[in-house]
Design an enzyme around this catalytic site. Structure first.
Site, PDB file in Angstrom:
ATOM      1  CG  HIS A  63      -1.885   1.055   1.336  1.00 31.24           C
ATOM      2  ND1 HIS A  63      -1.957   1.900   2.429  1.00 31.24           N
ATOM      3  CD2 HIS A  63      -2.871   1.450   0.485  1.00 31.24           C
ATOM      4  CE1 HIS A  63      -2.940   2.746   2.261  1.00 31.24           C
ATOM      5  NE2 HIS A  63      -3.514   2.499   1.084  1.00 31.24           N
ATOM      6  CD  GLU A  90      -2.481   1.972  -3.497  1.00 31.50           C
ATOM      7  OE1 GLU A  90      -3.700   2.167  -3.685  1.00 31.50           O
ATOM      8  OE2 GLU A  90      -1.917   2.172  -2.408  1.00 31.50           O
ATOM      9  CG  ASP A  92      -2.775   6.320  -4.282  1.00 29.92           C
ATOM     10  OD1 ASP A  92      -3.586   5.485  -4.706  1.00 29.92           O
ATOM     11  OD2 ASP A  92      -2.354   6.343  -3.115  1.00 29.92           O
ATOM     12  CG  HIS A 105      -3.327   8.866  -0.399  1.00 31.44           C
ATOM     13  ND1 HIS A 105      -4.104   9.466   0.555  1.00 31.44           N
ATOM     14  CD2 HIS A 105      -4.025   7.773  -0.809  1.00 31.44           C
ATOM     15  CE1 HIS A 105      -5.220   8.766   0.725  1.00 31.44           C
ATOM     16  NE2 HIS A 105      -5.196   7.747  -0.085  1.00 31.44           N
ATOM     17  CD  GLU A 199      -7.001   5.271  -5.469  1.00 32.81           C
ATOM     18  OE1 GLU A 199      -7.954   5.985  -5.098  1.00 32.81           O
ATOM     19  OE2 GLU A 199      -6.240   4.680  -4.685  1.00 32.81           O
TER      20      GLU A 199
END
Length: 390
Positions: A63, A90, A92, A105, A199
């Site tokens: 994460h 991950e 973002d 993020h 993301e």
């Protein structure tokens, strides 16, 4: 466990070494050889079916990188996660004013960079409304990539993770293209692809600013060969229509992220769509998601709700219902610290000390989820190995 024991370098060395040993047994599967097999009927045979079906189950997703040990979304965090053996890492994505995608993020970079220490940018501090929330600070869309590269990243939650502040100022904000180049380099060095979980953040908001994320992301995916259905990449968003748009642009596997049952995705709010997450996790809602996506990323509470005291209750039917529609489930986020754990797995009174995270992993993994996001990939790998050995 005492605070001192939690932060002991020796403890982290032992834990990391154990995770790396575990990773050696499963890393080839993360690259596509399907050693840590998925359950019959869902994982398929080695070498058959979509590439993501051949990832180890449960899949350990780092994460924001190894954000439990390094400031999030830095190359230090990504590299540590990869070295620990995380199956997927991950990112973002938010845009710059000149159209580049960077890894943060949030577009509000007040708490994750040293921008407050840059007097040349003081005048750009402003108040904005992002997805209905008023925020005051500095935002990526007001800076060029070159300007953002003059900043240094820092720990987002220093009160919870003071050890991570050791690395404040060590790394810059990575662009997504830099991450793609890094993944290519590491993939060549290791002899297998590096999996990413990417993301799109606040896509409706950025589209209204003329900084649409999807087309920019698709262009980069095509440039680096990650635009196909068998690419070692997941795409994800809390806005379902962002994944619908990506489905028209690339073949890369897509995941719809889901927050609390009463939440309305912001693209739904903008479009006047009355549906909530509660509607999306019904059989009908999952049918709709399955028409353009390959998975869901639910809040862990949607898999096992908590009671009024914050303790885990009985699992819902979400895993069964999603699997019946061919969807994989990657819930979020399991962290080692007491403050983030269900009440029944907290230990002691220090909210920042580690709790019984392995007990929490056992409960969540027993539901049959396909993977889980974690800030501490080494812990997740050990828990996954425990689960597979049962």
């Amino acid at each position: 466990m005492t605070q001192g024991a939690r932060r002991s370098p020796a403890r982290r060395t032992v834990l990391g070494a154990a995770a790396l040993t575990t990773a050696a047994a499963v890393s080839a599967a993360g690259a596509g050889s399907a050693v840590a097999a998925a359950p019959a009927g869902r994982g398929g045979r080695p070498g058959h079916g979509p590439a993501f079906r051949r990832l180890p189950v449960p899949t350990v997703i780092a994460h924001r990188g190894a954000s439990g040990y390094r400031p999030e979304h830095t190359f230090g965090s990504y590299q540590l996660a990869l070295d620990m053996g995380a199956h997927v890492i991950e990112q973002d994505l938010v845009p710059t004013s000149d159209g580049h995608l960077v890894c943060r993020h949030e577009n509000d970079i007040t708490g994750t960079t040293d921008i407050a220490d840059h007097p040349e940018f003081a005048s750009r501090r402003t108040t904005k409304t992002v997805d209905g929330q008023s925020l005051t600070g500095w935002f990526t869309e007001d800076f060029t990539l070159a300007e953002l590269k003059t900043l240094r990243a820092k720990e987002r939650i220093p009160g919870t993770r003071p050890d991570n502040t050791l690395y404040d100022g060590r790394w810059t904000i990575p662009s997504f293209e830099e991450v793609l180049r890094w993944a290519e380099k590491e993939g060549r060095r290791r002899g297998h692809p590096v999996w990413l979980h990417v993301e799109t953040k606040h896509p409706a908001y950025f589209r209204k600013l003329g900084l649409g994320l999807e087309e920019r992301l698709a262009k980069l995916l095509r440039r680096y060969g990650r635009h196909r259905a068998d690419s070692p990449t997941f795409l994800q968003s809390f806005e379902p229509t962002s994944m619908e748009r990506m489905a028209r642009l690339v073949g890369t596997p897509r995941v719809v992220l889901l927050w609390t049952p009463d939440d309305r995705p912001w693209d739904f709010v903008e479009a006047g769509d009355p549906r909530t997450v509660a509607d999306l996790i019904t059989p009908e809602g999952l049918d709709w998601i399955a028409s353009y996506a390959q998975g869901i990323g639910p809040l862990a509470d949607l898999v096992i709700p908590k009671d009024a005291d914050g303790r885990l209750g009985e699992p819902t039917t979400l895993v069964r219902d999603a699997h019946a529609r061919g969807l994989v489930l990657h819930p979020y986020t399991l962290r080692n610290e007491n403050t983030f754990l269900p009440a029944d797995f907290r230990r002691g009174t220090d909210p920042n000390a580690y709790g019984d995270v392995f007990g929490a992993y056992r409960a969540y993994l027993a539901t049959g989820i396909d993977g889980i996001f974690t800030d501490q990939p080494d812990t997740g790998l050990l828990a996954a190995a425990d689960h597979c050995d049962r």
